[in-house]
Design an enzyme around this catalytic site. Structure first.
Site, PDB file in Angstrom:
ATOM      1  N   PHE A 143       8.268  -1.901  -6.827  1.00 29.87           N
ATOM      2  CA  PHE A 143       7.990  -0.602  -6.231  1.00 29.87           C
ATOM      3  C   PHE A 143       8.661  -0.541  -4.848  1.00 29.87           C
ATOM      4  O   PHE A 143       8.550  -1.484  -4.070  1.00 29.87           O
ATOM      5  CB  PHE A 143       6.483  -0.405  -6.116  1.00 29.87           C
ATOM      6  CG  PHE A 143       6.078   0.987  -5.769  1.00 29.87           C
ATOM      7  CD1 PHE A 143       6.023   1.962  -6.748  1.00 29.87           C
ATOM      8  CD2 PHE A 143       5.756   1.327  -4.463  1.00 29.87           C
ATOM      9  CE1 PHE A 143       5.653   3.261  -6.429  1.00 29.87           C
ATOM     10  CE2 PHE A 143       5.390   2.629  -4.140  1.00 29.87           C
ATOM     11  CZ  PHE A 143       5.338   3.588  -5.129  1.00 29.87           C
ATOM     12  N   ASP A 214       0.362  -7.498  -5.586  1.00 32.29           N
ATOM     13  CA  ASP A 214       0.080  -6.067  -5.459  1.00 32.29           C
ATOM     14  C   ASP A 214      -0.574  -5.633  -6.762  1.00 32.29           C
ATOM     15  O   ASP A 214       0.018  -5.728  -7.837  1.00 32.29           O
ATOM     16  CB  ASP A 214       1.380  -5.298  -5.212  1.00 32.29           C
ATOM     17  CG  ASP A 214       1.134  -3.815  -4.947  1.00 32.29           C
ATOM     18  OD1 ASP A 214       0.118  -3.280  -5.448  1.00 32.29           O
ATOM     19  OD2 ASP A 214       1.951  -3.180  -4.262  1.00 32.29           O
ATOM     20  N   TYR A 239      -5.986   5.335  -5.219  1.00 33.61           N
ATOM     21  CA  TYR A 239      -5.896   6.673  -5.836  1.00 33.61           C
ATOM     22  C   TYR A 239      -5.383   6.663  -7.257  1.00 33.61           C
ATOM     23  O   TYR A 239      -5.222   7.701  -7.860  1.00 33.61           O
ATOM     24  CB  TYR A 239      -5.046   7.620  -4.970  1.00 33.61           C
ATOM     25  CG  TYR A 239      -3.700   7.099  -4.534  1.00 33.61           C
ATOM     26  CD1 TYR A 239      -2.622   7.083  -5.412  1.00 33.61           C
ATOM     27  CD2 TYR A 239      -3.500   6.636  -3.240  1.00 33.61           C
ATOM     28  CE1 TYR A 239      -1.389   6.605  -5.011  1.00 33.61           C
ATOM     29  CE2 TYR A 239      -2.267   6.148  -2.831  1.00 33.61           C
ATOM     30  CZ  TYR A 239      -1.213   6.136  -3.722  1.00 33.61           C
ATOM     31  OH  TYR A 239       0.008   5.654  -3.326  1.00 33.61           O
ATOM     32  N   LYS A 240      -5.096   5.477  -7.801  1.00 40.45           N
ATOM     33  CA  LYS A 240      -4.596   5.412  -9.178  1.00 40.45           C
ATOM     34  C   LYS A 240      -5.791   5.216 -10.123  1.00 40.45           C
ATOM     35  O   LYS A 240      -6.585   6.126 -10.286  1.00 40.45           O
ATOM     36  CB  LYS A 240      -3.543   4.313  -9.280  1.00 40.45           C
ATOM     37  CG  LYS A 240      -2.280   4.696  -8.502  1.00 40.45           C
ATOM     38  CD  LYS A 240      -1.289   3.568  -8.349  1.00 40.45           C
ATOM     39  CE  LYS A 240      -0.053   4.077  -7.587  1.00 40.45           C
ATOM     40  NZ  LYS A 240       0.716   2.993  -6.994  1.00 40.45           N
ATOM     41  N   ARG A 388       7.100   8.179 -18.316  1.00 39.59           N
ATOM     42  CA  ARG A 388       6.034   7.212 -18.147  1.00 39.59           C
ATOM     43  C   ARG A 388       4.701   7.871 -18.463  1.00 39.59           C
ATOM     44  O   ARG A 388       4.444   9.000 -18.017  1.00 39.59           O
ATOM     45  CB  ARG A 388       6.084   6.781 -16.675  1.00 39.59           C
ATOM     46  CG  ARG A 388       5.305   5.577 -16.309  1.00 39.59           C
ATOM     47  CD  ARG A 388       5.609   5.205 -14.875  1.00 39.59           C
ATOM     48  NE  ARG A 388       5.005   6.140 -13.935  1.00 39.59           N
ATOM     49  CZ  ARG A 388       4.517   5.793 -12.733  1.00 39.59           C
ATOM     50  NH1 ARG A 388       4.597   4.538 -12.322  1.00 39.59           N
ATOM     51  NH2 ARG A 388       3.988   6.683 -11.938  1.00 39.59           N
TER      52      ARG A 388
HETATM   53  C1  LIG Z   1       1.346   3.218  -5.837  1.00 41.13           C
HETATM   54  C2  LIG Z   1       1.913   1.962  -5.285  1.00 41.13           C
HETATM   55  C3  LIG Z   1       1.957   1.754  -3.910  1.00 41.13           C
HETATM   56  C4  LIG Z   1       1.492   2.840  -2.988  1.00 41.13           C
HETATM   57  O1  LIG Z   1       1.669   2.579  -1.662  1.00 41.13           O
HETATM   58  P1  LIG Z   1       1.138   3.642  -0.590  1.00 41.13           P
HETATM   59  O2  LIG Z   1       1.194   2.908   0.663  1.00 41.13           O
HETATM   60  O3  LIG Z   1      -0.223   4.076  -1.014  1.00 41.13           O
HETATM   61  O4  LIG Z   1       2.047   4.821  -0.632  1.00 41.13           O
HETATM   62  C5  LIG Z   1       2.448   0.545  -3.447  1.00 41.13           C
HETATM   63  N1  LIG Z   1       2.885  -0.401  -4.306  1.00 41.13           N
HETATM   64  C6  LIG Z   1       2.863  -0.230  -5.632  1.00 41.13           C
HETATM   65  C7  LIG Z   1       3.341  -1.291  -6.549  1.00 41.13           C
HETATM   66  C8  LIG Z   1       2.384   0.970  -6.157  1.00 41.13           C
HETATM   67  O5  LIG Z   1       2.373   1.171  -7.466  1.00 41.13           O
END
Ligand SMILES: *Cc1c(COP(=O)(O)O)cnc(C)c1O
Length: 429
Positions: A143, A214, A239-240, A388
């Site tokens: 990511f 992560d 938030y996921k 996705r």
């Molecule tokens: C959604 C996600 C993030 C989100 O990071 P924010 O700081 O909340 O924008 C980070 N890493 C991964 C792998 C994600 O899927």
């Protein structure tokens, strides 16, 4: 070499007998042990929501809870609510609710800041704990924020660590005595591929490297056992799959054995030993609280807390099983319904290797996803060519999967996607 232990591969039974017709899908929903969870969520009318891996649905209780926080705790209680409504302990309280979902002790998890910021704090702390080691290992295509944070961290350090980017299958073997930190995302955000957390963590520890996971696409989507795997640190998203609402605070986990030596770089008053002593010099709080920096976003934290209550009685093994069945049903249905439409599976075919999402490559992916959204099937698109679909097991059912694939089949049969409207790129895809 002492730092290359044997890898264990524990397999669970695979998925069998999935519904192939609408009737079978409905029958499966009727005996789903998680079926009552769905009623706890607001699902918009005429919508099949397959994007809970990006922004989870709103729990019905959240609207009422936020109304109470705004109208009573804020409007009436004002500053008194830091004590009276216990706002001050929200990071610990919400963290403790996340703990059982990730195999952590209640006092090892804090809810705070964003995933990006927590990643920075923990990665920086990890590097400080590893003097003399120069390498940070991560993977390509992680990511973006995860990669940017590590790049920025490396750039900020006087003795710049070497950022080593290796494909997933080469990582375990590349960890060595010069590795300070291995940072990986457990479930890949695009493909849904699952890392073998136990094996990679074991490899890192055998070499004395610290392991930072992560869990953005894992927490609330599948059982995670950080302590069982011997991991060192983790971050994840609120938030996921945790359904905390847009921009909800994230979480940070650090194994208790590291709390005393931990020194994260963003020193702020909330991480001070006694914030209201208002002293000139920083003294870190004991335990994990030093990971806090500033004031908690109380509205977001309250929404996340309400979302987490819905996990209190959930058996994560049951949830995982349903998730594997939903993703498998989706893959098989797409391949059966649209065999010649040009979809190429981008996710692992083995459900044991997959998170709670399914992705396909398709050269017209963007337009196809826009056409799907127009028909009420909400997934998302990730450049260059991935569509996705996230299956949040608390509120997605087998009938949803069946109907979503029927609509996709229709869009492909009649080329509904081939419309200039669907090629217009939005800011958020
Ligand atoms: C959604 C996600 C993030 C989100 O990071 P924010 O700081 O909340 O924008 C980070 N890493 C991964 C792998 C994600 O899927």
């Amino acid at each position: 070499m002492p730092c290359k232990p044997e890898q264990k591969n524990i397999k669970e039974p695979t998925v069998t007998a999935l519904p192939t017709t609408l009737e079978e899908a409905r029958a499966r929903d009727a005996r789903d042990p998680l079926r009552t969870s769905r009623d706890q969520f607001h699902i918009p009318a005429d919508t099949i929501y397959l994007d809970g891996n990006s922004l989870g649905c709103m729990p019905k209780a959240t609207a009422a809870r936020l109304r109470q926080v705004v109208e009573q705790e804020w409007a009436e209680g004002l500053i008194r609510s830091w004590n009276d409504a216990d706002w001050i302990n929200l990071p610990q309280r919400v963290g403790a609710r996340i703990a059982p979902l990730i195999g952590a002790e209640p006092d090892e998890v804090l809810m705070t800041d964003s995933t990006s910021i927590n990643l920075y704090k923990l990665a920086a702390a990890a590097v400080r704990m590893q003097p003399g080691r120069r390498r940070i290992i991560t993977e390509p295509g992680n990511f973006p924020t995860d990669r940017y944070i590590l790049q920025g961290l490396a750039d900020s350090l006087q003795e710049q660590p070497e950022l080593v980017t290796l494909p997933a299958e080469q990582i375990a073997d590349a960890i060595d005595e010069d590795t300070a930190l291995v940072m990986l995302t457990h479930v890949h955000y695009k493909s849904g591929r699952l890392h073998d957390m136990a094996a990679i963590t074991q490899q890192a520890r055998a070499c004395g490297a610290l392991m930072l996971w992560d869990l953005s696409h894992s927490a609330g989507a599948l059982p995670v056992d950080l302590n069982g795997c011997g991991a060192d640190m983790a971050v994840g998203c609120g938030y996921k799959y945790l359904n905390g609402g847009p921009g909800a605070p994230a979480f940070a986990w650090v194994a208790k054995r590291h709390h005393e030596r931990l020194n994260q770089p963003i020193w702020g008053w909330f991480g001070h030993a006694s914030p209201f002593a208002m002293s000139d010099d920083y003294v870190p709080a004991e335990g994990l609280r030093q990971v806090l920096t500033g004031t908690t976003a109380v509205l977001g934290a309250s929404a996340l807390e309400t979302g987490l209550v819905l996990f209190a009685d959930i058996d994560m093994a049951v949830l995982r099983r349903k998730s594997q069945q939903l993703t498998q049903q989706f893959i098989e249905a797409v391949e059966r319904r649209c065999p010649k439409a040009g979809f190429e599976l981008a996710s692992p075919r083995d459900p044991e290797m997959r998170g709670s999402q399914v992705s396909f490559h398709h050269p017209e992916g963007y337009a196809i996803m826009q056409a799907l959204i127009d028909r009420g099937v909400i997934g998302d698109f990730r450049a260059p060519d991935i569509i996705r679909f996230g299956m949040a097991p608390l509120y997605v059912g087998f009938e949803d999967i069946h109907n979503a694939v029927e609509i996709l089949g229709d869009i492909m049969d009649y080329r509904h996607w081939d419309d200039p409207r669907y090629r217009q790129r939005n800011a958020v895809t």
